[in-house]
Enzyme design. Sequence first.
Site, PDB file in Angstrom:
ATOM      1  N   ASP A 100       0.657  -1.221  -0.057  1.00 31.98           N
ATOM      2  CA  ASP A 100       0.061  -0.104  -0.071  1.00 31.98           C
ATOM      3  C   ASP A 100       0.928   1.303  -0.065  1.00 31.98           C
ATOM      4  O   ASP A 100       1.705   1.430  -0.708  1.00 31.98           O
ATOM      5  CB  ASP A 100      -1.080  -0.151   1.165  1.00 31.98           C
ATOM      6  CG  ASP A 100      -2.132   0.816   1.324  1.00 31.98           C
ATOM      7  OD1 ASP A 100      -2.996   0.722   0.592  1.00 31.98           O
ATOM      8  OD2 ASP A 100      -1.864   2.011   1.768  1.00 31.98           O
ATOM      9  N   TYR A 198      -1.806  11.344   2.429  1.00 32.24           N
ATOM     10  CA  TYR A 198      -2.568  11.842   1.296  1.00 32.24           C
ATOM     11  C   TYR A 198      -2.411  13.156   1.166  1.00 32.24           C
ATOM     12  O   TYR A 198      -2.219  13.797  -0.136  1.00 32.24           O
ATOM     13  CB  TYR A 198      -3.813  11.246   1.529  1.00 32.24           C
ATOM     14  CG  TYR A 198      -4.013   9.747   1.423  1.00 32.24           C
ATOM     15  CD1 TYR A 198      -4.256   8.933   0.159  1.00 32.24           C
ATOM     16  CD2 TYR A 198      -4.063   9.045   2.565  1.00 32.24           C
ATOM     17  CE1 TYR A 198      -4.372   7.768   0.434  1.00 32.24           C
ATOM     18  CE2 TYR A 198      -4.343   7.806   2.694  1.00 32.24           C
ATOM     19  CZ  TYR A 198      -4.263   6.946   1.538  1.00 32.24           C
ATOM     20  OH  TYR A 198      -4.482   5.652   1.635  1.00 32.24           O
ATOM     21  N   HIS A 251      -6.820  -6.733  -1.462  1.00 32.69           N
ATOM     22  CA  HIS A 251      -5.797  -5.755  -1.143  1.00 32.69           C
ATOM     23  C   HIS A 251      -4.819  -6.316  -0.224  1.00 32.69           C
ATOM     24  O   HIS A 251      -3.571  -5.737  -0.273  1.00 32.69           O
ATOM     25  CB  HIS A 251      -6.450  -4.483  -0.973  1.00 32.69           C
ATOM     26  CG  HIS A 251      -5.474  -3.157  -0.651  1.00 32.69           C
ATOM     27  ND1 HIS A 251      -4.626  -2.610  -1.641  1.00 32.69           N
ATOM     28  CD2 HIS A 251      -5.360  -2.582   0.363  1.00 32.69           C
ATOM     29  CE1 HIS A 251      -4.069  -1.794  -1.304  1.00 32.69           C
ATOM     30  NE2 HIS A 251      -4.101  -1.635   0.099  1.00 32.69           N
TER      31      HIS A 251
END
Length: 274
Positions: A100, A198, A251
């Site tokens: 990730d 982010y 994921h």
Amino acid sequence: MRVRQVRRGRLVLDVRDEGPVDGGTVLLLHGFPQDGSCWDEVVPALQGEGLRTLAPDQRGYSPGARPPERAAYRLEFLVADAVAVLDAAGVGRAHVVGHDWGGGVAWALAAEHPDRVASLTAVSTPHPRALAGALLSPDQAARLWYMGAFQLPRLPEAVLVRRLPSLLAASGLPDPWVERYTLRMREPGAVRGALNWYRALPLSRLRPGDVTVPTTYLWGAGDPALRRTAARRTGRHVDAPYRFVELSAGHWLPETEPEEVATAVLDVAAVPGG
């Protein structure tokens, strides 16, 4: 388990340091909203082959390394943290594994510091340039809508505190891990620190180029966020031996497919001189 504390100025990173110190080393970089424990079911197989493992709780996740300002999470600082972990452990070169967001750091570390990376195993995360190209696809862009939403101030923190368990469960993460990561995100400053990864994207000055170290890319065909276009394009950005492994999974590969992850790492790490 040895817990090493690595100082980065005023910040302190917690690092799980396990296994023999006289063999090869594997640096394990987690993603959002995990911590170094996401590798707990991968580590025993690596140590069983005589490898040392370093699994940091990265910036924003270690209680002593949660700066509130988003600029502190620029990619170049995250890569420098990874280098500092290696330096503190006395490791010149390591096999680097990232999942990730940790995969994003791993790609950048391999591109910027190939002398410190014996091999790269990217788990779920495509090369950043492959992902950027894939964002021209409406499907891929739509699946990453949340990255734009996370740029908002304060509101994402409020939503995640309430909805994180259901969002993680819906994405395929098993319940024990949902509970573990949710508890960590309730610690002071944890949600803001995680979201700042982010929010720092527009500020980062580092744009990773092609990788020149042996690379394996593991991708789950059922990943709800990272789709096939970016996965298939990733090999274009590796100028070294490269292997693409597609799994019938989602994921959360470190948690749900630890044997496959460990095997991929050992294929390059558990060799003489590895």
